[in-house]
Design a protein around this motif. Structure first.
Motif, short mmCIF file in Angstrom:
data_model
loop_
_atom_site.label_atom_id
_atom_site.label_comp_id
_atom_site.label_asym_id
_atom_site.label_seq_id
_atom_site.Cartn_x
_atom_site.Cartn_y
_atom_site.Cartn_z
N LEU A 166 -1.67 -43.80 -72.40
CA LEU A 166 -2.83 -44.14 -73.23
C LEU A 166 -4.11 -43.98 -72.41
CD1 LEU A 166 -3.74 -45.23 -76.00
CD2 LEU A 166 -3.42 -47.54 -75.09
N CYS A 167 -4.09 -44.48 -71.19
CA CYS A 167 -5.26 -44.35 -70.31
C CYS A 167 -5.55 -42.89 -70.00
CB CYS A 167 -5.04 -45.12 -69.02
SG CYS A 167 -4.80 -46.89 -69.23
N ALA A 168 -4.49 -42.10 -69.75
CA ALA A 168 -4.68 -40.69 -69.42
C ALA A 168 -5.32 -39.93 -70.58
CB ALA A 168 -3.34 -40.06 -69.04
N ARG A 169 -4.94 -40.24 -71.80
CA ARG A 169 -5.49 -39.53 -72.96
C ARG A 169 -6.98 -39.82 -73.14
NH1 ARG A 169 -0.34 -40.78 -74.71
NH2 ARG A 169 -0.86 -42.60 -75.98
N VAL A 170 -7.39 -41.08 -72.99
CA VAL A 170 -8.82 -41.36 -73.18
C VAL A 170 -9.65 -40.87 -71.99
CG1 VAL A 170 -8.43 -43.25 -74.79
CG2 VAL A 170 -8.59 -43.75 -72.35
N LEU A 171 -9.07 -40.87 -70.81
CA LEU A 171 -9.78 -40.29 -69.67
C LEU A 171 -10.05 -38.81 -69.90
CD1 LEU A 171 -7.96 -41.96 -66.65
CD2 LEU A 171 -10.44 -42.02 -67.04
N ALA A 172 -9.04 -38.09 -70.34
CA ALA A 172 -9.20 -36.65 -70.57
C ALA A 172 -10.23 -36.38 -71.66
CB ALA A 172 -7.86 -36.03 -70.93
N ARG A 173 -10.28 -37.25 -72.67
CA ARG A 173 -11.19 -37.00 -73.80
C ARG A 173 -12.63 -37.40 -73.49
NH1 ARG A 173 -14.51 -36.10 -76.71
NH2 ARG A 173 -14.52 -35.84 -78.98
N PHE A 175 -13.86 -38.77 -70.24
CA PHE A 175 -14.31 -38.73 -68.84
C PHE A 175 -13.75 -37.47 -68.17
CE2 PHE A 175 -14.12 -43.19 -70.12
CZ PHE A 175 -15.36 -43.67 -69.73
N PRO A 176 -14.18 -36.29 -68.61
CA PRO A 176 -13.58 -35.06 -68.10
C PRO A 176 -13.79 -34.84 -66.61
CG PRO A 176 -15.56 -34.59 -69.38
CD PRO A 176 -15.25 -36.04 -69.60
N ASP A 177 -14.76 -35.51 -66.02
CA ASP A 177 -15.01 -35.33 -64.59
C ASP A 177 -14.34 -36.40 -63.73
OD1 ASP A 177 -16.64 -33.11 -65.12
OD2 ASP A 177 -18.40 -34.38 -65.44
N ALA A 178 -13.57 -37.29 -64.35
CA ALA A 178 -12.89 -38.32 -63.58
C ALA A 178 -11.77 -37.71 -62.74
CB ALA A 178 -12.32 -39.38 -64.52
N PRO A 179 -11.42 -38.34 -61.62
CA PRO A 179 -10.32 -37.83 -60.80
C PRO A 179 -9.02 -37.73 -61.61
CG PRO A 179 -11.49 -39.59 -59.66
CD PRO A 179 -12.01 -39.57 -61.06
N THR A 180 -8.22 -36.73 -61.31
CA THR A 180 -6.93 -36.54 -62.00
C THR A 180 -5.74 -36.80 -61.08
OG1 THR A 180 -7.01 -34.18 -61.49
CG2 THR A 180 -7.89 -34.88 -63.62
N GLY A 181 -5.96 -37.00 -59.80
CA GLY A 181 -4.86 -37.24 -58.88
C GLY A 181 -4.63 -38.69 -58.57
N THR A 182 -5.09 -39.56 -59.43
CA THR A 182 -4.96 -41.00 -59.23
C THR A 182 -4.32 -41.62 -60.46
OG1 THR A 182 -7.24 -41.25 -60.06
CG2 THR A 182 -6.95 -41.19 -57.67
N GLU A 183 -3.82 -42.85 -60.31
CA GLU A 183 -3.19 -43.53 -61.44
C GLU A 183 -4.21 -43.72 -62.57
OE1 GLU A 183 -0.16 -44.21 -61.94
OE2 GLU A 183 0.76 -44.04 -59.96
N PRO A 184 -3.81 -43.48 -63.84
CA PRO A 184 -4.78 -43.50 -64.94
C PRO A 184 -5.50 -44.83 -65.14
CG PRO A 184 -2.80 -42.34 -65.60
CD PRO A 184 -2.50 -42.95 -64.27
N TRP A 185 -4.78 -45.98 -65.06
CA TRP A 185 -5.44 -47.25 -65.35
C TRP A 185 -6.48 -47.60 -64.29
CZ3 TRP A 185 -7.68 -50.30 -68.31
CH2 TRP A 185 -7.78 -51.68 -68.15
N PRO A 186 -6.17 -47.56 -62.99
CA PRO A 186 -7.24 -47.79 -62.01
C PRO A 186 -8.38 -46.79 -62.13
CG PRO A 186 -5.09 -47.95 -60.95
CD PRO A 186 -4.86 -47.43 -62.34
N THR A 187 -8.06 -45.56 -62.53
CA THR A 187 -9.11 -44.55 -62.69
C THR A 187 -10.02 -44.89 -63.85
OG1 THR A 187 -7.62 -42.87 -61.78
CG2 THR A 187 -9.56 -42.08 -62.98
N LEU A 188 -9.45 -45.39 -64.94
CA LEU A 188 -10.28 -45.80 -66.08
C LEU A 188 -11.16 -46.98 -65.72
CD1 LEU A 188 -11.07 -45.40 -69.03
CD2 LEU A 188 -9.13 -46.85 -69.67
N LEU A 189 -10.62 -47.93 -64.97
CA LEU A 189 -11.45 -49.06 -64.53
C LEU A 189 -12.57 -48.56 -63.62
CD1 LEU A 189 -8.74 -51.78 -63.79
CD2 LEU A 189 -10.35 -51.70 -65.72
N TRP A 190 -12.26 -47.61 -62.75
CA TRP A 190 -13.31 -47.04 -61.89
C TRP A 190 -14.36 -46.32 -62.73
CZ3 TRP A 190 -14.64 -41.87 -61.32
CH2 TRP A 190 -15.57 -41.59 -60.32
N ALA A 191 -13.92 -45.52 -63.69
CA ALA A 191 -14.85 -44.73 -64.50
C ALA A 191 -15.78 -45.59 -65.34
CB ALA A 191 -14.07 -43.77 -65.41
N THR A 192 -15.37 -46.82 -65.61
CA THR A 192 -16.20 -47.75 -66.40
C THR A 192 -16.85 -48.82 -65.53
OG1 THR A 192 -14.20 -49.04 -66.93
CG2 THR A 192 -14.90 -47.36 -68.53
#
Length: 215
Positions: A166-173, A175-192
């Motif tokens: 779920l986190c990976a799908r919203v990141l891709a939609r 936050f296209p510039d967010a890192p992709t080599g990291t776990e999706p949930w920590p990445t979403l928290l970082w992106a926000t």
């Protein structure tokens, strides 16, 4: 590199899933004090849940007009119950307690999911982070649920980790510039602006990109 699930379109079912997870998690709060701050926010837990329900309702509304206007929000009257509190178009009846509050959240999620499911993909609605399509508004709703549930979980002392896919799908939609080599949930928290990632500074300002991706 973590085993990140492949991203796909964000759908009405994702909205329903995120809200169901929120209701299940918040339902475990029991007799917790909802007047405490929601994690890092200045709003308390009740206000933050109302804000979340209001976001879902307003995202749905942006897609429903027969004559879409793409230069501003639908002009609902927004009110705040106290100075510094969130300005919402809807509010829960406090006399009904947290059960009423969660019903309002459930209704907001149901409205957004139904509208996303029924609205043609070519429909557009206004958002200050980019005029968007039904998938974009679904993704916005999911992000609001996930990150504000993290705020609420911190305030109410609840455990909370959403599904990686779920986190990976919203990141891709969104936050296209967010890192992709990291776990999706920590990445979403970082992106926000709510968390840190190794080797990357914590964000002090952020925004998503709601513009359609050409699907």
């Amino acid at each position: 590199m973590p085993d990140t699930p492949p991203a796909g379109p964000v759908t009405a079912a994702d909205v329903e899933l995120s809200v169901a997870l929120a209701l299940d998690t918040l339902g475990r709060a029991g007799s917790a004090d909802w007047s405490v701050p929601a994690g890092p926010l200045e709003w308390d837990c009740w206000e933050t849940t109302e804000h979340l329900a209001d976001d879902l309702f307003c995202y749905a509304a942006q897609l429903t007009t027969a004559r879409p206007q793409l230069d501003g929000h639908i002009p609902f009257e927004l009110t705040s119950r106290r100075p510094g509190g969130p300005r919402n178009a809807i509010a829960a009846d406090r006399a009904g307690g947290t059960a009423a509050l969660l019903r309002v959240l459930d209704a907001g999620g149901g409205l957004l999911a139904a509208v996303v499911r029924a609205t043609p993909a070519e429909r557009r609605g206004y958002h200050p982070y980019g005029v968007s399509d039904p998938e974009g508004f679904a993704a916005m709703g999911v992000v609001e649920v996930l990150v504000h549930l993290d705020d609420l979980a911190r305030g109410l002392g609840l455990g909370w980790t959403p599904p990686a896919g779920l986190c990976a799908r919203v990141l891709a939609r969104l936050f296209p510039d967010a890192p992709t080599g990291t776990e999706p949930w920590p990445t979403l928290l970082w992106a926000t602006g709510r968390g840190e990632l190794p080797g990357r500074p914590r964000l002090t300002a952020w925004r998503w990109d709601g513009r359609p991706r050409g699907r």
